[in-house]
Design an enzyme around this catalytic site. Structure first.
Site, PDB file in Angstrom:
ATOM      1  N   CYS A 174       0.861  -1.170   0.000  1.00 45.89           N
ATOM      2  CA  CYS A 174       0.000   0.000   0.000  1.00 45.89           C
ATOM      3  C   CYS A 174       0.902   1.225   0.000  1.00 45.89           C
ATOM      4  O   CYS A 174       1.666   1.441   0.954  1.00 45.89           O
ATOM      5  CB  CYS A 174      -0.908  -0.006   1.234  1.00 45.89           C
ATOM      6  N   GLY A 175       0.830   1.995  -1.079  1.00 47.94           N
ATOM      7  CA  GLY A 175       1.730   3.142  -1.227  1.00 47.94           C
ATOM      8  C   GLY A 175       1.393   4.263  -0.266  1.00 47.94           C
ATOM      9  O   GLY A 175       2.259   4.751   0.468  1.00 47.94           O
ATOM     10  N   HIS A 176       0.120   4.668  -0.233  1.00 44.87           N
ATOM     11  CA  HIS A 176      -0.229   5.764   0.683  1.00 44.87           C
ATOM     12  C   HIS A 176       0.004   5.294   2.113  1.00 44.87           C
ATOM     13  O   HIS A 176       0.431   6.065   2.977  1.00 44.87           O
ATOM     14  CB  HIS A 176      -1.687   6.217   0.481  1.00 44.87           C
ATOM     15  N   HIS A 184      -8.208  -3.993  -7.916  1.00 43.98           N
ATOM     16  CA  HIS A 184      -8.306  -2.532  -7.990  1.00 43.98           C
ATOM     17  C   HIS A 184      -8.660  -2.155  -9.434  1.00 43.98           C
ATOM     18  O   HIS A 184      -8.090  -2.729 -10.369  1.00 43.98           O
ATOM     19  CB  HIS A 184      -6.988  -1.848  -7.634  1.00 43.98           C
ATOM     20  N   ASP A 207     -10.090   5.326  -3.322  1.00 43.76           N
ATOM     21  CA  ASP A 207      -8.878   5.894  -2.726  1.00 43.76           C
ATOM     22  C   ASP A 207      -8.955   7.415  -2.771  1.00 43.76           C
ATOM     23  O   ASP A 207      -9.125   7.991  -3.853  1.00 43.76           O
ATOM     24  CB  ASP A 207      -7.650   5.383  -3.489  1.00 43.76           C
ATOM     25  N   CYS A 248      -3.192   7.057  -4.940  1.00 42.80           N
ATOM     26  CA  CYS A 248      -2.930   5.614  -4.867  1.00 42.80           C
ATOM     27  C   CYS A 248      -1.497   5.292  -5.300  1.00 42.80           C
ATOM     28  O   CYS A 248      -1.156   5.364  -6.490  1.00 42.80           O
ATOM     29  CB  CYS A 248      -3.927   4.809  -5.698  1.00 42.80           C
ATOM     30  N   GLY A 249      -0.683   4.915  -4.332  1.00 42.80           N
ATOM     31  CA  GLY A 249       0.737   4.648  -4.617  1.00 42.80           C
ATOM     32  C   GLY A 249       0.938   3.440  -5.510  1.00 42.80           C
ATOM     33  O   GLY A 249       1.707   3.496  -6.485  1.00 42.80           O
ATOM     34  N   THR A 250       0.254   2.335  -5.196  1.00 46.93           N
ATOM     35  CA  THR A 250       0.431   1.139  -6.042  1.00 46.93           C
ATOM     36  C   THR A 250      -0.244   1.370  -7.397  1.00 46.93           C
ATOM     37  O   THR A 250       0.237   0.878  -8.426  1.00 46.93           O
ATOM     38  CB  THR A 250      -0.132  -0.120  -5.345  1.00 46.93           C
TER      39      THR A 250
END
Ligand code: PYC
Length: 320
Positions: A94-96, A214, A240, A244-246
């Site tokens: 999870c990027g964020h 996603h 999100d 969204c980082g990913t």
């Protein structure tokens, strides 16, 4: 039937990263068993899933809340392990959330400005915390798995998109004329849920049959300093609030596969809420490594309690 075990209390630190919340569990939750992060995630899912929903779902959380359980590291040099979860299950990366975890570790005095490495179930990620509070993560390798995949939506017609990996699996598409703004999230959620269902019905997956959980819609940016705007539907039906980082990692890999984003070139991804991540790709040993930069802010600290007489002590969600 024996009722599930709850700790007396769980301590959490809340933050948001460009609008999307992260709730980091810092104390009280018994550590999962296993010598790898995957095994620990599976142990959580098998024995402590009631705690996942108790911590992130209503009445203590809500459908958009992402949780992060800190564990001891599994690789040399890592500061901690982290398992991300949401209202319906577990996220690979999870990027964020990683940006939120880094700011939380700084808030707790466990790290300083500079580099930090974290172990996740899909591999190690590193992050750099800068003096201005921004965090740049170096994500797991990302790639475009399939281009121009068509799915048919009952009553809506054919939608074409790319399947790409950015730490989670994404279907990346755009819908001509669709208003990608906060005022239109109900319609955006309906259409992306329909796409998710069509992907499942038609058996469209990521590599090795991995579930695509996603769906990301691209749109022209509203901000003058952005390259694109998105709406990202997460597993569990929430969208999100951050870029969204990913998802930004998957988008950059897909753009690169189409010759539209060079290694090192900046991609400024705007979210449906108007917040921004800056990303770029690094080429390393034949792989594309996404870097994502954003800001997170600590919003609160709480002690969660689980009253044995509370019928909702394990939480509830309309999504699951
Ligand atoms: O930032 O990678 C992300 C993410 C995934 C789900 C919610 N946020």
């Amino acid at each position: 039937m024996t009722s599930p075990a709850f700790p007396a209390v769980v301590r959490v630190v809340d933050s948001h990263t460009e609008g999307e919340p992260t709730r980091v569990v810092v104390d009280g939750w018994r550590q999962p068993a296993g010598s790898t992060m995957e095994a620990r995630r599976d142990d959580l899912a098998a024995h402590w899933d009631h705690l996942r929903s108790a911590v992130v779902c209503e009445p203590r959380g809500h459908n958009a809340m992402v949780g992060a359980l800190l564990t001891p590291p599994v690789s040399a040099g890592a500061a901690a392990g982290v398992i991300f979860f949401n209202n319906v299950g577990y996220l690979g990366m999870c990027g964020h959330g990683t940006i939120g975890v880094v700011r939380t570790l700084e808030h707790l005095g466990r790290i300083q400005i500079g580099q930090v490495r974290l172990d996740t179930p899909v591999g190690a990620v590193s992050a750099e915390l800068a003096e201005d509070g921004s965090v740049t993560i170096r994500n797991v390798p990302s790639y475009c798995h399939a281009k121009d995949v068509a799915v048919d939506l009952p009553g809506l017609g054919r939608v074409v998109g790319d399947v790409a990996y950015g730490g989670n699996w994404f279907f990346l598409t755009h819908l001509e004329g669709m208003d990608v703004s906060l005022g239109n999230v109900d319609a955006l959620t309906r259409v992306t849920l329909a796409i998710m269902e069509a992907l499942r019905r038609q058996g469209v997956t990521g590599a090795s049959g991995a579930e695509i959980d996603h769906v990301e819609l691209a749109a022209p940016p509203a901000r003058p300093d952005a390259d694109g705007r998105n709406f990202v539907l997460c597993p569990g039906g929430a969208y999100d609030r951050s870029p969204c980082g990913t998802g930004t990692s998957a988008v950059m890999a897909a753009l690169h596969a189409r010759g539209k984003l060079a290694v090192g070139a900046r991609w400024r991804q705007e979210s449906v809420t108007g917040s921004l991540f800056t990303g770029w790709l690094e080429a390393s040993e034949g792989q594309l490594i996404p870097h994502i930069r954003g800001m997170a802010y600590v919003t609160g600290e709480a002690t969660l309690r689980f009253d044995p007489t509370d019928p909702f002590r394990a939480g509830f969600t309309a999504a699951g």
